[in-house]
Design an enzyme around this catalytic site. Sequence first.
Site, short mmCIF file in Angstrom:
data_model
loop_
_atom_site.label_atom_id
_atom_site.label_comp_id
_atom_site.label_asym_id
_atom_site.label_seq_id
_atom_site.Cartn_x
_atom_site.Cartn_y
_atom_site.Cartn_z
N ASP A 52 0.85 -1.19 0.00
CA ASP A 52 0.00 0.00 0.00
C ASP A 52 0.88 1.24 0.00
O ASP A 52 1.65 1.48 0.93
CB ASP A 52 -0.90 -0.01 1.23
CG ASP A 52 -2.05 0.97 1.13
OD1 ASP A 52 -1.86 2.04 0.53
OD2 ASP A 52 -3.14 0.67 1.65
N SER A 102 -7.03 4.05 -1.89
CA SER A 102 -6.90 2.60 -1.89
C SER A 102 -8.20 1.88 -2.19
O SER A 102 -8.18 0.75 -2.70
CB SER A 102 -6.35 2.12 -0.54
OG SER A 102 -5.05 2.62 -0.32
N ASP A 312 1.95 2.64 3.65
CA ASP A 312 1.14 3.82 3.37
C ASP A 312 1.06 4.74 4.59
O ASP A 312 1.18 5.96 4.48
CB ASP A 312 -0.26 3.35 2.97
CG ASP A 312 -1.23 4.46 2.68
OD1 ASP A 312 -1.05 5.15 1.66
OD2 ASP A 312 -2.18 4.66 3.47
#
Length: 473
Positions: A52, A102, A312
Amino acid sequence: MTATRLTAALLSAATLSLGACTSTVNYYGDETYVTGVAEQPRAKNVILFIGDGMGISTITAARIYAGQKQGQTGEEYVLPFENFDNVALVKTYNTNAQVPDSAGTATAMHSGAKTNIGMLGVGPDAARGSCADALASPLPLLGEEVKERGLALGIVSTARITHATPASVYARSPDRNWEDDAAIPDEESGQGCSDIAAQLIAADWDVALGGGVAPFFGTDLGGRRTQGDANLPADWVARTGGTYVTNQSELEAAPMGAPVLGLFSPSHMTYTAQRDAASVEPTLTDMTSQAIARLSDDPDGFYLMVESGRIDHGHHMGQAGLALEETVEFTRAIQYAIDNTDPAETLIMVTADHSHVFTIAGYPRRGNDILGLVVPPSGDISNTEEPTLATDERPYTTLGYANGPGAVTNQAERPVPETGIEARQQATVPLYSETHAGEDVALYAQGPGADEARGVIEQNVIYDIIRKAFGWE
């Protein structure tokens, strides 16, 4: 008909015959040659690794960081997936956003369709937050098809298991934030939409491991659900006969022949860099190894999605060291999968859902501490060991951000930047949270069907690559 015209007619007929079938006659003998395209090998298993926020700049910095942790200069180091032969660039935009989130990107990979920012498993005709629109605009879910076709299904994440990327495997929601029923607005409640935690409990899967206890329990039990005594894991155990686990030792002890649900932290799991020796949380590699061992028991094969969710989060905090340490752990999990699956029957893909506004700059010397201040290359006329100074006579770091909480504001002089694994890098535009970036991300692949990872592709094509590898197209 003359002999010449008869010969021409016979040749013409032969040509038509050859174009209409896959067998040809050898006119120089009696042997028949069969032509045609060989059947492409199919994957029994597919593992999709999603870092991510792991844009290309993160991969480069993590490569250097991982090498330096092993005593190398770092630039020459090779991460496990960088050995894969098949690489593509992936366009990540959402249908209504140049720079994506996302939910929209993970939906593209697990439904075959791009959608709006912030929505899961719901088409772009829906308005975000509208239950009625969501019910009218469902997208396919790869997780559902995997189970319908008799394969095993696994979901692993270091984020909350109800967070956007893992939820894209099994859930549809007009708003990614509807992780529990308390998060659904009153005006949308009761219209037929279920919260994401409830959808996980109702879905069919074999392994689900990650963080995020709170969405599954009522307020009386320390959670967030509106029914005070709600206990969704207990409901799931009663329905499936599976095992609910909360730490690494319980996960290892869980029976292999039944599904397992693991929730290992109240919210997201602990950053790798901040774990202590007494931690009872499994690492991403631990969870990946358990998932592969359990899913491999299915003779029909499996699909496994593994997300390193906290790459992330480290970037959003403007703390590159946290993000890079998460990326290194991510590569350990990938290496485990490479070492413990058969490349002839398992397609492994490594990608990101999006990038971040994360930069590597400043002309540092070869082998310069990737988390440190810029020191100029050796061997030039200055030959200094001192950090390079900016025009404000202050040093600066190799890593930085275009925006985020590390921005320098309302100060007469820029402070000397922090360094080290938990340092917050300086940024340009002041924001509470650093943002995603909109450039393409990379896709690396090996195994059956990996040759489809080539060129520049739309993100939803990853879904098509998976289905084609399984032989479903």
